[in-house]
Scaffold this active site. Structure first.
Site, PDB file in Angstrom:
ATOM      1  CB  CYS A 139       7.471  -9.218   8.205  1.00 28.71           C
ATOM      2  SG  CYS A 139       7.381  -7.771   7.103  1.00 28.71           S
ATOM      3  CG  HIS A 170      10.088  -6.844   3.145  1.00 32.08           C
ATOM      4  ND1 HIS A 170       9.615  -7.478   4.276  1.00 32.08           N
ATOM      5  CD2 HIS A 170      11.216  -6.196   3.525  1.00 32.08           C
ATOM      6  CE1 HIS A 170      10.419  -7.227   5.289  1.00 32.08           C
ATOM      7  NE2 HIS A 170      11.390  -6.452   4.860  1.00 32.08           N
ATOM      8  CB  CYS A 193       4.741  -8.024   4.027  1.00 38.18           C
ATOM      9  SG  CYS A 193       6.356  -7.378   3.493  1.00 38.18           S
ATOM     10  CD  GLU A 204       6.232 -10.473   1.552  1.00 38.62           C
ATOM     11  OE1 GLU A 204       6.140 -11.289   2.474  1.00 38.62           O
ATOM     12  OE2 GLU A 204       7.286  -9.832   1.306  1.00 38.62           O
TER      13      GLU A 204
END
Length: 152
Positions: free
Chosen positions: A83, A53, A86, A55
């Site tokens: 999410c 991801h 993260c 992040e």
């Protein structure tokens, strides 16, 4: 343009890179002392790795640059609400504050589904501010999924 919007524009540039790779268009930048020290976008599909991801990748780059896993003086700008994975990484990296563009009503862990930043007692609290360039952040996602439906 306010500083928050300027940095979110940079995160949107990262989201566009993801979009062009047919990745869910999420972008993130990490800022320290008013300067961007890391940038990233989603690479889950490209790298076949669910942890890629924006992040997480931005945290990795910032930690490498600072030679420190503690990002206590850093802020993240991300186009989509983090999410739980993260949000947990932001807490563990000791990020000071996260600025969020669009809400994620299906997986958001900064208030949409749950709030890891406020509702639990961790050793570090991450401040969160939502709605920075919200419309632009929502639009890139809507356009992406509209295009993806046409392709499939």
């Amino acid at each position: 343009m306010e500083e928050k919007e300027r940095f979110m524009e940079e995160a949107l540039k990262e989201a566009k890179k993801a979009y062009d790779k047919l990745e869910v268009p999420v972008g993130a930048v990490i800022v320290k002392d008013g300067k961007i020290i890391a940038r990233a976008h989603n690479l889950k599909e490209t790298k076949y790795d669910t942890t890629n991801h924006a992040e997480i990748l931005a945290i990795q780059k910032a930690s490498k640059k600072l030679k420190n896993w503690r990002l206590t003086e850093c802020e993240m700008y991300v186009t989509l609400e983090p999410c739980s994975m993260c949000a947990g990484a932001l807490i563990n990296a000791r990020v000071k504050k996260v600025y969020i563009g669009a809400n994620d009503e299906k997986a958001g862990a900064a208030g949409s589904v749950l709030n890891l930043f406020k509702d639990y007692k961790f050793n570090h609290n991450v401040e969160a501010e939502k709605g920075i360039l919200k419309e632009e952040c929502e639009n890139i996602l809507k356009n992406f999924f509209r295009q993806l439906r046409k392709i499939k």
